[in-house]
Scaffold this motif. Structure first.
Motif, mmCIF file in Angstrom:
data_model
loop_
_atom_site.group_PDB
_atom_site.id
_atom_site.type_symbol
_atom_site.label_atom_id
_atom_site.label_comp_id
_atom_site.label_asym_id
_atom_site.label_seq_id
_atom_site.Cartn_x
_atom_site.Cartn_y
_atom_site.Cartn_z
ATOM 1 N N ARG A 1 28.085 69.793 21.656
ATOM 2 C CA ARG A 1 29.508 69.599 21.547
ATOM 3 C C ARG A 1 29.979 68.285 21.218
ATOM 4 N NH1 ARG A 1 34.090 70.783 26.176
ATOM 5 N NH2 ARG A 1 35.849 70.893 24.708
ATOM 6 N N VAL B 1 32.995 65.655 21.336
ATOM 7 C CA VAL B 1 34.466 65.487 21.948
ATOM 8 C C VAL B 1 34.922 64.169 21.463
ATOM 9 C CG1 VAL B 1 35.781 65.429 23.691
ATOM 10 C CG2 VAL B 1 34.014 67.011 23.757
ATOM 11 N N GLU C 1 34.123 66.867 14.909
ATOM 12 C CA GLU C 1 33.632 67.902 15.741
ATOM 13 C C GLU C 1 32.304 68.243 15.373
ATOM 14 O OE1 GLU C 1 36.372 71.541 15.249
ATOM 15 O OE2 GLU C 1 38.078 70.380 16.263
ATOM 16 N N THR C 2 31.703 67.721 14.413
ATOM 17 C CA THR C 2 30.328 68.035 14.051
ATOM 18 C C THR C 2 29.438 66.910 14.185
ATOM 19 O OG1 THR C 2 30.903 67.952 11.596
ATOM 20 C CG2 THR C 2 30.661 70.319 12.677
#
Length: 473
Positions: A140, A142, A401-402
């Motif tokens: 993830r 962030v 986000e990637t």
């Protein structure tokens, strides 16, 4: 004590429920894996059984089963703060499952290599390609104001994206010239001569026997990789997705954005990794490298195999043709030799389209069936590299986000922020992405180093790639 008729009916139902009860192993599997669609039984503080959404429980689980790093875009130090379950920073459950193997052309593991030293395994190609298995895991990214966080887990937590099982070559890619198949092998036969296949260096210190292949444009290398399994798109050259995966695995493990920081084999007092992987094989002078072998590869494939699945550096004495006594520390990350430096490397699954020097669109794709070097159809537009001066050190990346590694802001140094260099294209056109650097004596050539200068037709004697296998899921 006699039971009333009503009590007898209740007792009958209890007995029937007990007799009809099922063990957990007898229950059918739930449909789907979305935690928002699944419920569990919980015991409330008043002692009453209630139901709750599984997803409501998982944020509390993240503190137990996830680990990662945090950095601040306003802070110049490349050192990151470890976050999440701190005990996982000692055990590193994702990174510790990376392991060397022999992979056949159908993508089946023939055998796993001895974890502490691969030299007793057959690595010449007859039993398969020497690859490093990267386990399925979840991550993830962030963005929180100026803070950036990268989190890893073995479990599919909410907001985490799956990284499927995949394989990357342990070595920079070689070429079996008789079959035109890209390889990951330790083989000194003439059929595997590296560089630009110059036999004139065979009996000198600049020999290309056993070295990686260079001198081919990206489209040719892609074809050579696919030749391992005709009709399939599972074999590929080094991909943008694979490079992101390796980069973030390293960053989380060492808690630094500076992969070229000095190597330190000692753990911290808390039991964490520290330092980096050293300068790598970039610490040479260009003119003397030219005299050695016309700027072709220097390090033989498999030179660091004494380290097995481990990370570290191994000293290599540069041959006398270089012109002076010189040695370099060859880096290895979890079985992956020369993850940066030595040879520059094409990456696939990313296309750069420059409309002008201040309007450069970046497109990425994770579907190997769509890989090409000019057509961005089916690719995702993830960034526009605008007023970023060429030839500067990277201060900020697009991230998102990637976890994209695309440079966003430059003007740093080799000891601050991301510590690596960015070369931006200076004219309109379509370009490939090249990562790393050659043996140029250049600091700033670590895992974040990129250039957008090369057309799909470009080739040179110090530019190659890696080999990847991405299973069809």
């Amino acid at each position: 004590m006699a039971l009333t008729q009503s009590q007898e009916e209740i007792l009958k139902k209890i007995i029937e429920a007990f007799q009809n009860g099922k063990r957990l192993s007898d229950l059918p599997m739930a449909k789907g894996t979305n935690p928002y669609d699944l419920y569990v039984e919980v015991l409330d503080i008043d002692g009453e059984s209630k139901k709750a959404k599984l997803a409501d429980m998982l944020p509390y689980m993240e503190d137990q089963v996830a680990y990662g790093i945090e950095f601040d875009t306003t802070v110049s130090s490349p050192e990151c703060t470890r976050i999440g379950n701190m005990s996982l920073h000692r055990t590193l459950p994702v990174q510790s499952r990376m392991r060397g193997c022999l992979l056949d052309d159908d993508g089946k593991v023939v055998e796993y290599l001895y974890p502490t030293d691969w030299r007793s395994n057959i690595r010449g190609g007859s039993r398969g390609q020497v690859m490093v298995e990267i386990p399925e895991h979840y991550r993830r990214f962030v963005t929180d104001g100026t803070k950036r966080r990268v989190m890893l887990s073995e479990y599919p937590l909410p907001g985490y994206h799956k990284v499927p099982l995949c394989y990357v070559s342990a070595y920079e890619a070689a070429l079996e010239r008789s079959t035109r198949k890209l390889c990951s092998v330790v083989n000194t036969a003439a059929d595997y001569r590296g560089g630009i296949n110059d036999a004139g260096y065979d009996n000198t210190g600049g020999s290309q026997l056993g070295r990686p292949v260079t001198g081919h444009p990206i489209n040719t290398l892609r074809t050579y990789a696919r030749n391992r399994k005709p009709g399939s798109v599972e074999w590929n050259i080094y991909t943008n997705g694979m490079h992101k995966t390796l980069t973030w695995l390293f960053v989380v493990e060492y808690a630094t954005l500076n992969s070229q920081a000095a190597y330190n084999a000692q753990l911290t007092a808390e039991g964490y990794r520290q330092g980096g992987l050293g300068m790598g094989v970039v610490d040479l002078y260009y003119d003397q490298w030219t005299a050695l072998n016309n700027n072709q590869p220097v390090i033989p494939c498999g030179f660091t195999d004494t380290l097995g699945n481990r990370s570290g550096v191994v000293s290599y004495a540069i041959p006398k043709e270089y012109g002076e006594e010189k040695s370099v520390e060859v880096p290895r990350y979890r079985g992956i030799e020369n993850p940066f430096g030595h040879c520059r490397k094409f990456v696939d699954g990313i296309i750069i389209r420059a409309h002008s020097t201040d309007n450069i669109n970046v497109y990425v794709c994770d579907d190997p069936a769509r890989f090409n070097s000019t057509d961005a159809s089916g690719y995702s537009h993830v960034a526009n590299v605008g007023n970023v001066a060429g030839g500067k050190f990277i201060r900020e990346i697009f991230f998102g986000e990637t976890g994209e590694l695309i440079p966003k802001v430059t003007v740093g140094s080799n000891l601050t922020y991301f510590c690596d260099y960015f070369d931006k294209c200076e004219a309109a056109g379509t370009y490939c992405v090249v990562v790393g650097d050659g043996c140029t004596g250049f600091a700033g050539a670590g895992l974040f180093k990129q250039d957008y200068l090369r057309s799909p037709e470009y080739s040179t004697q110090n530019l190659g790639s890696r080999l990847c296998f991405i299973p069809n899921n």
